[in-house]
Scaffold this motif. Structure first.
Motif, PDB file in Angstrom:
ATOM      1  N   ASP A 245       0.837  -1.198   0.000  1.00  7.27           N
ATOM      2  CA  ASP A 245       0.000   0.000   0.000  1.00  7.27           C
ATOM      3  C   ASP A 245       0.873   1.250   0.000  1.00  7.27           C
ATOM      4  O   ASP A 245       1.446   1.628   1.023  1.00  7.27           O
ATOM      5  N   ASP A 246       0.984   1.900  -1.153  1.00  2.00           N
ATOM      6  CA  ASP A 246       1.799   3.110  -1.294  1.00  2.00           C
ATOM      7  C   ASP A 246       1.259   4.283  -0.482  1.00  2.00           C
ATOM      8  O   ASP A 246       1.974   5.250  -0.252  1.00  2.00           O
ATOM      9  N   ASP A 247      -0.003   4.210  -0.083  1.00  4.09           N
ATOM     10  CA  ASP A 247      -0.621   5.318   0.636  1.00  4.09           C
ATOM     11  C   ASP A 247      -0.668   5.105   2.151  1.00  4.09           C
ATOM     12  O   ASP A 247      -1.165   5.965   2.871  1.00  4.09           O
ATOM     13  N   TYR A 248      -0.155   3.972   2.615  1.00  2.00           N
ATOM     14  CA  TYR A 248      -0.161   3.699   4.048  1.00  2.00           C
ATOM     15  C   TYR A 248       0.893   4.581   4.736  1.00  2.00           C
ATOM     16  O   TYR A 248       2.061   4.578   4.355  1.00  2.00           O
ATOM     17  N   PRO A 249       0.498   5.358   5.744  1.00  2.00           N
ATOM     18  CA  PRO A 249       1.433   6.282   6.407  1.00  2.00           C
ATOM     19  C   PRO A 249       2.352   5.548   7.390  1.00  2.00           C
ATOM     20  O   PRO A 249       2.155   5.583   8.597  1.00  2.00           O
ATOM     21  N   ALA A 250       3.377   4.910   6.870  1.00  2.00           N
ATOM     22  CA  ALA A 250       4.221   4.028   7.664  1.00  2.00           C
ATOM     23  C   ALA A 250       5.444   4.704   8.271  1.00  2.00           C
ATOM     24  O   ALA A 250       6.063   4.144   9.168  1.00  2.00           O
ATOM     25  N   TYR A 251       5.805   5.884   7.805  1.00  2.00           N
ATOM     26  CA  TYR A 251       7.093   6.461   8.185  1.00  2.00           C
ATOM     27  C   TYR A 251       6.950   7.709   9.037  1.00  2.00           C
ATOM     28  O   TYR A 251       6.230   8.639   8.682  1.00  2.00           O
ATOM     29  N   THR A 252       7.692   7.729  10.139  1.00  2.00           N
ATOM     30  CA  THR A 252       7.736   8.923  10.975  1.00  2.00           C
ATOM     31  C   THR A 252       8.499  10.014  10.239  1.00  2.00           C
ATOM     32  O   THR A 252       9.199   9.749   9.255  1.00  2.00           O
TER      33      THR A 252
ATOM     34  N   SER B 212       3.591   8.380   3.788  1.00  2.00           N
ATOM     35  CA  SER B 212       3.477   7.176   2.969  1.00  2.00           C
ATOM     36  C   SER B 212       4.615   7.142   1.946  1.00  2.00           C
ATOM     37  O   SER B 212       5.293   8.147   1.722  1.00  2.00           O
ATOM     38  N   ARG B 213       4.795   6.001   1.315  1.00  2.00           N
ATOM     39  CA  ARG B 213       5.810   5.895   0.255  1.00  2.00           C
ATOM     40  C   ARG B 213       5.484   6.853  -0.888  1.00  2.00           C
ATOM     41  O   ARG B 213       6.386   7.457  -1.475  1.00  2.00           O
ATOM     42  N   HIS B 214       4.210   6.973  -1.213  1.00  2.00           N
ATOM     43  CA  HIS B 214       3.803   7.897  -2.277  1.00  2.00           C
ATOM     44  C   HIS B 214       4.234   9.321  -1.927  1.00  2.00           C
ATOM     45  O   HIS B 214       4.787  10.048  -2.758  1.00  2.00           O
ATOM     46  N   GLN B 215       3.987   9.739  -0.702  1.00  2.00           N
ATOM     47  CA  GLN B 215       4.376  11.075  -0.272  1.00  2.00           C
ATOM     48  C   GLN B 215       5.896  11.239  -0.274  1.00  2.00           C
ATOM     49  O   GLN B 215       6.397  12.307  -0.612  1.00  2.00           O
ATOM     50  N   LEU B 216       6.617  10.178   0.058  1.00  2.00           N
ATOM     51  CA  LEU B 216       8.078  10.257   0.046  1.00  2.00           C
ATOM     52  C   LEU B 216       8.603  10.445  -1.369  1.00  2.00           C
ATOM     53  O   LEU B 216       9.576  11.180  -1.585  1.00  2.00           O
ATOM     54  N   ARG B 217       7.968   9.807  -2.351  1.00  2.05           N
ATOM     55  CA  ARG B 217       8.391  10.001  -3.744  1.00  2.05           C
ATOM     56  C   ARG B 217       8.169  11.454  -4.179  1.00  2.05           C
ATOM     57  O   ARG B 217       9.001  12.045  -4.867  1.00  2.05           O
ATOM     58  N   ILE B 218       7.048  12.031  -3.768  1.00  2.00           N
ATOM     59  CA  ILE B 218       6.760  13.433  -4.101  1.00  2.00           C
ATOM     60  C   ILE B 218       7.781  14.340  -3.418  1.00  2.00           C
ATOM     61  O   ILE B 218       8.334  15.253  -4.041  1.00  2.00           O
ATOM     62  N   ALA B 219       8.046  14.087  -2.147  1.00  2.00           N
ATOM     63  CA  ALA B 219       9.022  14.900  -1.417  1.00  2.00           C
ATOM     64  C   ALA B 219      10.416  14.748  -2.018  1.00  2.00           C
ATOM     65  O   ALA B 219      11.185  15.720  -2.065  1.00  2.00           O
ATOM     66  N   ALA B 220      10.752  13.558  -2.504  1.00  2.00           N
ATOM     67  CA  ALA B 220      12.053  13.334  -3.140  1.00  2.00           C
ATOM     68  C   ALA B 220      12.177  14.177  -4.408  1.00  2.00           C
ATOM     69  O   ALA B 220      13.245  14.730  -4.699  1.00  2.00           O
ATOM     70  N   ARG B 221      11.095  14.288  -5.165  1.00  2.00           N
ATOM     71  CA  ARG B 221      11.104  15.130  -6.372  1.00  2.00           C
ATOM     72  C   ARG B 221      11.317  16.597  -5.982  1.00  2.00           C
ATOM     73  O   ARG B 221      12.087  17.317  -6.616  1.00  2.00           O
ATOM     74  N   ALA B 222      10.661  17.023  -4.910  1.00  2.00           N
ATOM     75  CA  ALA B 222      10.847  18.402  -4.431  1.00  2.00           C
ATOM     76  C   ALA B 222      12.288  18.616  -3.987  1.00  2.00           C
ATOM     77  O   ALA B 222      12.899  19.643  -4.307  1.00  2.00           O
TER      78      ALA B 222
END
Length: 112
Positions: A12-19, A56-66
């Motif tokens: 689940d790419d949208d699961y908020p797993a990371y602090t 989430s992993r999805h949010q981390l990918r977006i933040a990585a692009r930023a």
């Protein structure tokens, strides 16, 4: 919530797993950077019951692009706007392609 998703959320790419701390470590950035992209409205982390940000992993990918854009000298706010516009363009292009595939979509019929 643990730093690693339960087995049911592994895909689940949208699961908020990371602090915030773990997300910053994974991205090679700081918690302040994650707060900045959140304040700019690029990502909205889930809040735990204790009020801590979770990503989430999805949010981390977006933040990585930023982070990539900021690393190239783009201000955070501008980087967030660029990513938002890129996402909107991608969505519009997908919608357009879908409409063109439909039998009754643009480009079919006699043009009236």
């Amino acid at each position: 919530m643990p730093d690693n998703p339960p087995a049911g959320h592994l895909d689940d790419d949208d699961y908020p797993a990371y602090t915030m701390g773990r997300a910053a470590d994974l991205l090679g950035t700081t918690p302040a950077f994650l707060r900045a992209v959140g304040e700019a409205g690029l990502i909205t982390p889930l809040r735990s019951e204790g009020g801590h940000r979770r990503y989430s992993r999805h949010q981390l990918r977006i933040a990585a692009r930023a982070r990539e854009l900021v690393g190239q000298g783009t201000p955070v706010e501008a980087a967030c706007r660029i990513i938002t516009l890129e996402d909107r363009l991608d969505e519009t292009l997908r919608d357009n392609a879908e409409l063109r595939r439909r039998p009754d979509g643009p480009g079919t019929g006699d043009g009236h």
